[in-house]
Structures are given as structure tokens and as C-alpha cells.
Design an enzyme around this catalytic site. Structure first.
Site, short mmCIF file in Angstrom:
data_model
loop_
_atom_site.label_atom_id
_atom_site.label_comp_id
_atom_site.label_asym_id
_atom_site.label_seq_id
_atom_site.Cartn_x
_atom_site.Cartn_y
_atom_site.Cartn_z
CG ASP A 14 -1.76 -1.25 1.34
OD1 ASP A 14 -2.42 -1.60 0.34
OD2 ASP A 14 -1.73 -1.88 2.40
CE LYS A 17 3.31 -2.34 -4.59
NZ LYS A 17 2.81 -2.01 -3.23
N GLY A 41 -3.92 -4.13 -4.89
CA GLY A 41 -4.80 -3.02 -5.22
C GLY A 41 -4.00 -1.78 -5.53
CG HIS A 42 -1.11 -1.47 -7.91
ND1 HIS A 42 -0.22 -2.06 -8.80
CD2 HIS A 42 -0.75 -1.91 -6.69
CE1 HIS A 42 0.63 -2.81 -8.12
NE2 HIS A 42 0.32 -2.73 -6.84
CD GLN A 225 0.63 -8.79 -2.85
OE1 GLN A 225 1.44 -9.38 -3.56
NE2 GLN A 225 -0.62 -8.65 -3.21
#
Length: 430
Positions: A14, A17, A41-42, A225
Site C-alpha cells: 500500500d 506503487k 490493489g493499485h 504487496q
């Protein structure tokens, strides 16, 4: 000369990235995901429009850039096609820009059911997974019983393999976890339906990357991650099920390690963690709540609140060592704008002993007390600043101290969620 850059997180994920990958893709021919699954989750915010990506690389929004999913990624056909549909509904020509390795392991409904059943059985000792089946899917891969995307090309053989896998997993679900079983016919129908849309996207990612390298093209490798969630080097057992470090950029794509030129570590100006596990610098006070609220620290996929704490140099040093970081991108400095004092954890205290190296034992780590170095806050808004010279002196001092203590330079500073709210101190691509 081309430059092949790995971009990955240095903390517990988180870190932001997706924004940095998206920012840098105007310099590359391809962006490649090399591990994880749709537990990533990006979040990208471009001109006020928010896009959340899970499996698909963060370069997908850039015209003329190829997005690739490498063999190290576990793929849920259902989750993948849902994401494709969402992006296409917003005008993104996904099928023109995306290709997937035929060697990617398939993530099946059995894996999801097992993941949830295991977490429920663990109770208070649960790992804190996303419940999306990532771990069980990697288990099947390592046990050499897993199905792969290439199997979608051969329906008869697919059915034979699926029946064996179904028998194995249904036995666990029924007799160990006392959960409902899943009919293999149901899963087979799901896969055959998905195959019509997925198989045209399959390719040999390794050969494609080799061709791009020989053509002198820039390639960006996108991690999911964070380093401290690495299955080998992270805070085990509270980790993800894949290798999240720079080495996985090679094993998860088939791109030779000596062809990688640099590794950019994405880090927040503070630290966050989702789920269970030790977190020495975690804050349980008003400052922690302020950081969480101002930083909007909630999971982009799960919505879970993130635990917040001060910057941890022992975590950062481990990330530097395990990834051979060339430089770091410092994100969310604006979240700390209103604080009087900024703290840096420079060591741990454990039973009267001073520790300067991150311990591997989670029982030791959870009992460590952080040792802090305090620095004055900048007490002025940095939100949206795009010129290095306009950053407040106290923030420049903080950044200089980070560089001194870590031994690597800060090449990018982010002052907001938008693509343009970024300062490139030194461009990762020449």
C-alpha cells in the site's frame, strides 16, 4: 542504452506503487506484473478520475505501452474478466494493450473456499489474508497439481486435470473444514466460458521481453504487496504467498537477472500495515488516527483500515538489502504537513538490548519497543507542490536525514494522489 527498472514496495504494501508505475510508463515499451494476484490493489488518480487495478498492470492507461502479466502471477479468470470489463466500460482498450503468460497458474473457486475456511478456523490467530484464494493457488503450483492458463487451450485434458484437483480440495472442504463442496462441472463450465475471452491474450512473455530488450526498449517491472510481505524475507508467517522482492522480477517473468538495471523502492513518509502481524512503530493515539484519516488509509480492494505508524528504518534497511535498491520514491509527505514533530525509528529495544537489524522471529518483533529520533515538522502545506525548490526546509532536512540513514537517494517525491503532483528529483530512466 535501455534501462530495465523494477518498481516495488519497501514496507508492508500500500505504498503507492501504482501511481509511480503509471507516472513512469511514458518512458517504457512495456509494464510487467511478476507476482501476486487480485489481492493487489493499485489506485491511480488522473485528472480527478479514480481507477483501481488488481491484476492488470498500472501501465494499462498509457497509450502505446504494452501491459504484460508474467508467469509468477496467479490468475482468477472471473476476477480478471471483471477487471477487463470495468476498464473497457471506461474507454480503456484493454485487449489491444494487454498480454498474459500462458504459464500463469489458475486461481479456482476451490482456492477461495479453502482460504476463507482456513482463516475462519484460525480464529484470533488468523493471518489476515484477503480471502481471495491466493495462498491455496500458490500451494497447488508448488505441489505441481495446479492448472495453468495454457490448459484452457485443451478442454479435454483440462477436464481430466480439474477432476483430480476437485477431488483433492473437496475432500478438505468437506471432511476437515466441514464446508460445502464445489462441483467440478460448475468450475469447468466457468473456465470454458472464460477461455473464449482469455486465450486470445495468451503469449510467451519471456520471449516477448527478450525481443524488447534486444530492440533497446525500456521495460518496467511492477511488484505487488511490499517487501515485508515476502514469503521468505518478510515478517513470517504474517506474509503473502509469493516472493515480493526484486528477485521475483526474474523468476516471475523469465527475464534474466543480469538484464535488470535498477530497482526503485516505493515508500511512504510513514508506515502502514493491513491485517495481522507485528508492527513495532504502530500508533494507537490521535496522531495515528490523524495520519489514517488524512492519508485515506483504507484498502483500495478490501476497504480494510490500515494500521499507521512512524517511519521504520530497520524495515527500510531490510528492503534495501534484499532488493539492492538503487533509490527510493517518497510518497504521501503531505499527510504529515500538520504535525509538530516527525519521528524516525532508528533501532528497537528488546529486553534491554538495542537491535539495529530487523529480527526474523515474530515473537521477538512483536515485543520490540521502537527507539526514535525526533525531527521538527514543516507545519505548512506541501500538497500539490511540483518544484523541489518550493519544498519547506524542514521537509528537505527530513529527506536528507533519510538519505543519510539509508544510504540511498530519494529520486521521486509525491505530494498528492494525482499523476502530476510529483517531483522528479532524478529521473529513473535516463
Amino acid at each position: 542504452m535501455s534501462k530495465n527498472l523494477v518498481v516495488l514496495g519497501t514496507q508492508w504494501g500500500d505504498e503507492g506503487k501504482g501511481k509511480i508505475v503509471d507516472l513512469l510508463t511514458d518512458k517504457v515499451a512495456a509494464v510487467v506484473r511478476f507476482q501476486g494476484g487480485h489481492n493487489a490493489g493499485h489506485t491511480l488518480i488522473i485528472e480527478g478520475k479514480k481507477t483501481i487495478l488488481r491484476l492488470i498492470p498500472s501501465g494499462i492507461l498509457r497509450e502505446g505501452v504494452l501491459s504484460l502479466i508474467g508467469n509468477g502471477v496467479v490468475v482468477s479468470p472471473e476476477a480478471f474478466l471483471t477487471e477487463v470489463t470495468e476498464l473497457e466500460a471506461n474507454g480503456v482498450p484493454v485487449r489491444e494493450r494487454l498480454r498474459i503468460s500462458a504459464s500463469c497458474p489458475l486461481l479456482l473457486p476451490y482456492h477461495v473456499a479453502l482460504d476463507k475456511a482456513r482463516e475462519a478456523a484460525l480464529g484470533e490467530e488468523k493471518i489476515g489474508t484477503t480471502g481471495r484464494g491466493i495462498g491455496p493457488a500458490y500451494e497447488d503450483k508448488v505441489a505441481r497439481r495446479g492448472l495453468r492458463l495454457v490448459d484452457l487451450l485443451y478442454p479435454e485434458l483440462l477436464r481430466e486435470k480439474l477432476d483430480k484437483v476437485a477431488e483433492y480440495h473437496n475432500f478438505q472442504l468437506e471432511h476437515y473444514y466441514h464446508q460445502a463442496t464445489i462441483l467440478p462441472e460448475t468450475v469447468f463450465d466457468l473456465l470454458i466460458k472464460a477461455a473464449e475471452k482469455i486465450t486470445p491474450l495468451l503469449t510467451d512473455v519471456t520471449s516477448l521481453l527478450a525481443d524488447l530488450r534486444r530492440q533497446g526498449k525500456n521495460i518496467l517491472f511492477e511488484g505487488a504487496q511490499g517487501s515485508m510481505l515476502d514469503i521468505d524475507m518478510g515478517t513470517y508467517p504474517f506474509v503473502t504467498s509469493s516472493n515480493t522482492g526484486a528477485g521475483a522480477a526474474s523468476t516471475g517473468t523469465g527475464f534474466g537477472p543480469c538484464y535488470l538495471d535498477a530497482v526503485l523502492g516505493i515508500t511512504k513518509a510513514y508506515t502502514t500495515r493491513v491485517g495481522s502481524g507485528p508492527f513495532p512503530t504502530e500508533l494507537h493515539d490521535d496522531i495515528g488516527r490523524h495520519i489514517a484519516e488524512k492519508g485515506k488509509e483504507f484498502g483500495s480492494i478490501t476497504g480494510r483500515p490500515r494500521r499507521c505508524g512512524w517511519f521504520d528504518l530497520l524495515v527500510m534497511r531490510r528492503a534495501i538489502d534484499m532488493n539492492s535498491l538503487s533509490s527510493m520514491a517518497l510518497l504521501k509527505v503531505d499527510v504529515l504537513d500538520e504535525l509538530d514533530t516527525i519521528r524516525l525509528c532508528t533501532a528497537y529495544r528488546y529486553r534491554g538490548e538495542s537491535l539495529h537489524i530487523l529480527p526474523f522471529d515474530p515473537e521477538v518483533l512483536k515485543d520490540c519497543e521502537p527507539v526514535y529520533e525526533d525531527m521538527p515538522g514543516w507545519k505548512t502545506s506541501t500538497y500539490g507542490i511540483t518544484e523541489y525548490e518550493k519544498l519547506p526546509q524542514a521537509l528537505l532536512n527530513y529527506m536528507a536525514r533519510l538519505e543519510e540513514l539509508t544510504g540511498i537517494p530519494i529520486s521521486i517525491v509525491s505530494t498528492g494522489p494525482e499523476r502530476h503532483q510529483t517531483i522528479i528529483v532524478k529521473a529513473p530512466f535516463a
